[in-house]
Scaffold this active site. Sequence first.
Site, PDB file in Angstrom:
ATOM      1  N   HIS A 101       1.034  -1.317  -0.098  1.00  0.00           N
ATOM      2  CA  HIS A 101      -0.087  -0.094  -0.024  1.00  0.00           C
ATOM      3  C   HIS A 101       0.860   1.332   0.052  1.00  0.00           C
ATOM      4  O   HIS A 101       2.030   1.281   0.451  1.00  0.00           O
ATOM      5  CB  HIS A 101      -0.876   0.035   1.412  1.00  0.00           C
ATOM      6  CG  HIS A 101      -1.814  -1.116   1.571  1.00  0.00           C
ATOM      7  ND1 HIS A 101      -1.289  -2.285   1.983  1.00  0.00           N
ATOM      8  CD2 HIS A 101      -3.039  -1.015   1.206  1.00  0.00           C
ATOM      9  CE1 HIS A 101      -2.345  -3.115   2.195  1.00  0.00           C
ATOM     10  NE2 HIS A 101      -3.642  -2.429   1.744  1.00  0.00           N
ATOM     11  N   ASP A 104       2.062   2.113   3.357  1.00  0.00           N
ATOM     12  CA  ASP A 104       2.998   1.143   4.085  1.00  0.00           C
ATOM     13  C   ASP A 104       4.706   1.591   3.789  1.00  0.00           C
ATOM     14  O   ASP A 104       5.555   1.558   4.651  1.00  0.00           O
ATOM     15  CB  ASP A 104       3.073  -0.367   3.172  1.00  0.00           C
ATOM     16  CG  ASP A 104       1.625  -0.902   3.202  1.00  0.00           C
ATOM     17  OD1 ASP A 104       1.328  -0.641   4.348  1.00  0.00           O
ATOM     18  OD2 ASP A 104       1.522  -1.712   2.349  1.00  0.00           O
ATOM     19  N   HIS A 271     -10.571 -14.072   3.899  1.00  0.00           N
ATOM     20  CA  HIS A 271     -11.948 -13.309   3.669  1.00  0.00           C
ATOM     21  C   HIS A 271     -12.971 -14.419   3.085  1.00  0.00           C
ATOM     22  O   HIS A 271     -14.136 -14.352   3.345  1.00  0.00           O
ATOM     23  CB  HIS A 271     -11.877 -12.609   2.376  1.00  0.00           C
ATOM     24  CG  HIS A 271     -10.846 -11.280   2.795  1.00  0.00           C
ATOM     25  ND1 HIS A 271     -10.456 -10.215   1.999  1.00  0.00           N
ATOM     26  CD2 HIS A 271     -10.275 -10.943   4.052  1.00  0.00           C
ATOM     27  CE1 HIS A 271      -9.543  -9.430   2.664  1.00  0.00           C
ATOM     28  NE2 HIS A 271      -9.470  -9.788   3.839  1.00  0.00           N
ATOM     29  N   ASP A 307     -10.493 -11.731  10.589  1.00  0.00           N
ATOM     30  CA  ASP A 307      -9.695 -11.973   9.995  1.00  0.00           C
ATOM     31  C   ASP A 307      -8.215 -12.035  10.557  1.00  0.00           C
ATOM     32  O   ASP A 307      -7.515 -11.206  10.731  1.00  0.00           O
ATOM     33  CB  ASP A 307      -9.448 -10.636   9.159  1.00  0.00           C
ATOM     34  CG  ASP A 307      -8.793 -10.725   7.570  1.00  0.00           C
ATOM     35  OD1 ASP A 307      -8.217 -12.125   7.444  1.00  0.00           O
ATOM     36  OD2 ASP A 307      -8.521  -9.934   6.883  1.00  0.00           O
TER      37      ASP A 307
END
Length: 439
Positions: A101, A104, A271, A307
């Site tokens: 990202h 990040d 997910h 998660d």
Amino acid sequence: MTEYFKGVSQIKYEGKDSDNPLAYKYYNPDEIINGKRMEDHLRFAVAYWHTFQGVGLDPFGVGTAERPWDSISDPMELARVKMEAAFEFFGKLGAPFFCFHDRDIAPEGNSLKETNKNLDEIVKLAKELMKGSKTKLLWGTANLFGNKRFVHGASTSPNADVFAYSAAQVKKAMEVTLELGGQNYVFWGGREGYETLLNTDMKLETDNLARFLKMAVDYAKEIGFKGQFLIEPKPKEPTKHQYDFDTQTVIGFLKTHGLDPYFKMNIEANHATLAAHTFQHEVRVARENGFFGSIDANQGDMLLGWDTDQFPTNIYDTALCMYEVIKAGGFTTGGLNFDSKVRRGSFEPIDLFYAHVAGMDTFAKGLKIADKMIKDGKLDKFIAERYSSYTAGIGKDIVGGKVGFKELEKYAMEHDQIKNNSGRQEMLEAILNKYILES
């Protein structure tokens, strides 16, 4: 250059009889499986966020991770050191790809202009480091969920200013992904959903999400980004109900808004289970509908309802995943990105290596099992026989669109004594176990 992971040398393949936790037992990059190198089948990627940003934080305690850069307080210096450490890690692991990202790799500044300047500086360093590395960028994306400005979502926010900021951030993230040679760009709707319909205009929000994605498609054409756009389904967490609930939901959304030619799926195992599906189910839905793209490789804990992003060690799951990947024709621009984090109790730097080695070996073993299953053909043969009634007679006419209710009523009147065949689930599961145990 500073060595950050001291005591760890290049991790090599030593075979299944090795007891070395820093050696591959099943992942042999150069082994040929069905005419292709194992490395090219699996296309492993390291997730920058968990591996270099994760600190072992949970809702009940502070971070536990001990890292070589812990004493650095200046945000930009910390970002530079982490990038250097990342490429040392990639090299020692032999990872062909990484993913990130925007936030990040570089910290936010006091303005969007300053934030972009920070990002440009770190991207320049990454570009230099990539010149001396075999590791490439699998995909980039934008963090549109971490900052408090995204409290009500990004492209689905009720605040148009947030929509505009999100567009500017994705624009920049797409540009740096292109600059670093990224093969894909991922959209994950971190907060694209709602908590209650009492305060939500769901149609406006989903229409705005579609408008946002169309803008991204248009801008990709403008800048010459030819990588694959990917959407990562997730049913809940952090929002109670996310608009990208599962693969089938996303496919319906894309087709509704005419976006289906431009997007494929980035499926995450954990997910899938949060959506009450199996990992294999989500990959199968994507494959059979022409939306198979890439995979975020991890697993959840069946005793926990969130998660957990654990490193994949379940060979049963990886075998069935790779079965679908092979059936899909293999990865093209996608790959297996370890969107996985070490457990809070695994806080030493070397645990990052142990975890990735375990995950890579598990998928390598899964690949070999899946290849054997497909070549053997027992499962395909059973399924073909189970549905053989649709290859002749009335079944063939049904599939061919040659009959309607009246014709089928006439047929049923003459054939109303129906005999079904057993699905033999337990027998097939025993066959799958045999493949796993004997591979």
